[in-house]
Design an enzyme around this catalytic site. Structure first.
Site, PDB file in Angstrom:
ATOM      1  N   HIS A  44      71.826 100.148 -49.161  1.00 50.01           N
ATOM      2  CA  HIS A  44      70.451 100.636 -49.228  1.00 50.01           C
ATOM      3  C   HIS A  44      69.964 100.631 -50.669  1.00 50.01           C
ATOM      4  CE1 HIS A  44      73.166 104.117 -49.504  1.00 50.01           C
ATOM      5  NE2 HIS A  44      72.292 104.646 -50.340  1.00 50.01           N
ATOM      6  N   ASP A  95      63.452 109.306 -48.066  1.00 50.66           N
ATOM      7  CA  ASP A  95      64.713 110.013 -48.300  1.00 50.66           C
ATOM      8  C   ASP A  95      64.543 111.486 -47.922  1.00 50.66           C
ATOM      9  OD1 ASP A  95      67.390 109.319 -50.279  1.00 50.66           O
ATOM     10  OD2 ASP A  95      66.956 111.421 -49.826  1.00 50.66           O
TER      11      ASP A  95
HETATM   12  P1  5GP Z   1      73.489 107.180 -51.787  1.00 47.59           P
HETATM   13  O1  5GP Z   1      74.008 108.452 -52.399  1.00 47.59           O
HETATM   14  O2  5GP Z   1      74.444 106.636 -50.758  1.00 47.59           O
HETATM   15  O3  5GP Z   1      73.064 106.147 -52.777  1.00 47.59           O
HETATM   16  O4  5GP Z   1      72.147 107.570 -51.044  1.00 47.59           O
HETATM   17  C1  5GP Z   1      72.118 108.144 -49.787  1.00 47.59           C
HETATM   18  C2  5GP Z   1      70.768 108.790 -49.628  1.00 47.59           C
HETATM   19  O5  5GP Z   1      70.556 109.051 -48.244  1.00 47.59           O
HETATM   20  C3  5GP Z   1      70.618 110.129 -50.347  1.00 47.59           C
HETATM   21  O6  5GP Z   1      69.552 110.051 -51.290  1.00 47.59           O
HETATM   22  C4  5GP Z   1      70.328 111.121 -49.223  1.00 47.59           C
HETATM   23  O7  5GP Z   1      69.375 112.108 -49.587  1.00 47.59           O
HETATM   24  C5  5GP Z   1      69.833 110.228 -48.112  1.00 47.59           C
HETATM   25  N1  5GP Z   1      70.103 110.733 -46.766  1.00 47.59           N
HETATM   26  C6  5GP Z   1      71.292 111.185 -46.296  1.00 47.59           C
HETATM   27  N2  5GP Z   1      71.193 111.522 -45.003  1.00 47.59           N
HETATM   28  C7  5GP Z   1      69.899 111.270 -44.642  1.00 47.59           C
HETATM   29  C8  5GP Z   1      69.176 111.415 -43.421  1.00 47.59           C
HETATM   30  O8  5GP Z   1      69.710 111.835 -42.381  1.00 47.59           O
HETATM   31  N3  5GP Z   1      67.865 111.061 -43.422  1.00 47.59           N
HETATM   32  C9  5GP Z   1      67.250 110.578 -44.552  1.00 47.59           C
HETATM   33  N4  5GP Z   1      65.954 110.274 -44.443  1.00 47.59           N
HETATM   34  N5  5GP Z   1      67.904 110.428 -45.719  1.00 47.59           N
HETATM   35  C10 5GP Z   1      69.207 110.761 -45.759  1.00 47.59           C
END
Ligand code: 5GP
Ligand code: ZN
Length: 114
Positions: free
Chosen positions: A100, A31
């Site tokens: 995810h 992440d």
């Molecule tokens: P959600 O909030 O959808 O459950 O999690 C999305 C996750 O994706 C977040 O923890 C955020 O930090 C991560 N994330 C967003 N954009 C990117 C990216 O471009 N690269 C990586 N490695 N992680 C990302």
């Protein structure tokens, strides 16, 4: 592959990522904004928008994600446990609309909802 999807672009190699695991069904990478010493995103290689889109045709991807989680956790040395989080939809706090699983560990996790 969904052309507008960030995680599809990462899986496809169009956007760089710190890959930790890959197989036919799963891609896993660190992440960008880690919430713990180990914070890995485990994603299916098929574009499934969220947990709400899992069905009999695509659920093998979920099983394969959990198989990968067990392998990755062992490889990362998370022998004392870890947490797997899936945010689903707006109320669930999902910000990237490609299914995810957050694999989080490497410290004693305290916050609990249930
Ligand atoms: P959600 O909030 O959808 O459950 O999690 C999305 C996750 O994706 C977040 O923890 C955020 O930090 C991560 N994330 C967003 N954009 C990117 C990216 O471009 N690269 C990586 N490695 N992680 C990302
Ligand atoms: Zn996608």
């Amino acid at each position: 592959m969904n052309e507008k999807c960030l995680f599809c672009k990462i899986i496809n190699g169009d956007i760089p990522s710190a890959k930790v695991y890959e197989d036919e069904y799963v891609y896993a990478f660190r992440d960008i904004n880690p919430q713990a010493p180990v914070h890995i995103l485990v994603v299916p290689k098929a574009h499934i928008g969220s947990a709400a889109e899992v069905n009999a045709e695509n659920s093998v991807y979920v099983a394969k994600c959990y198989e990968a989680i067990a392998k990755i956790a062992a490889a990362e040395g998370l022998d004392n446990g870890y947490r797997v989080i899936n945010n689903c939809g707006e109320d669930g706090g999902q910000s990237v609309m490609h299914l995810h699983f957050h694999l989080i560990g490497g410290m004693k996790l305290s916050e609990k909802i249930i």
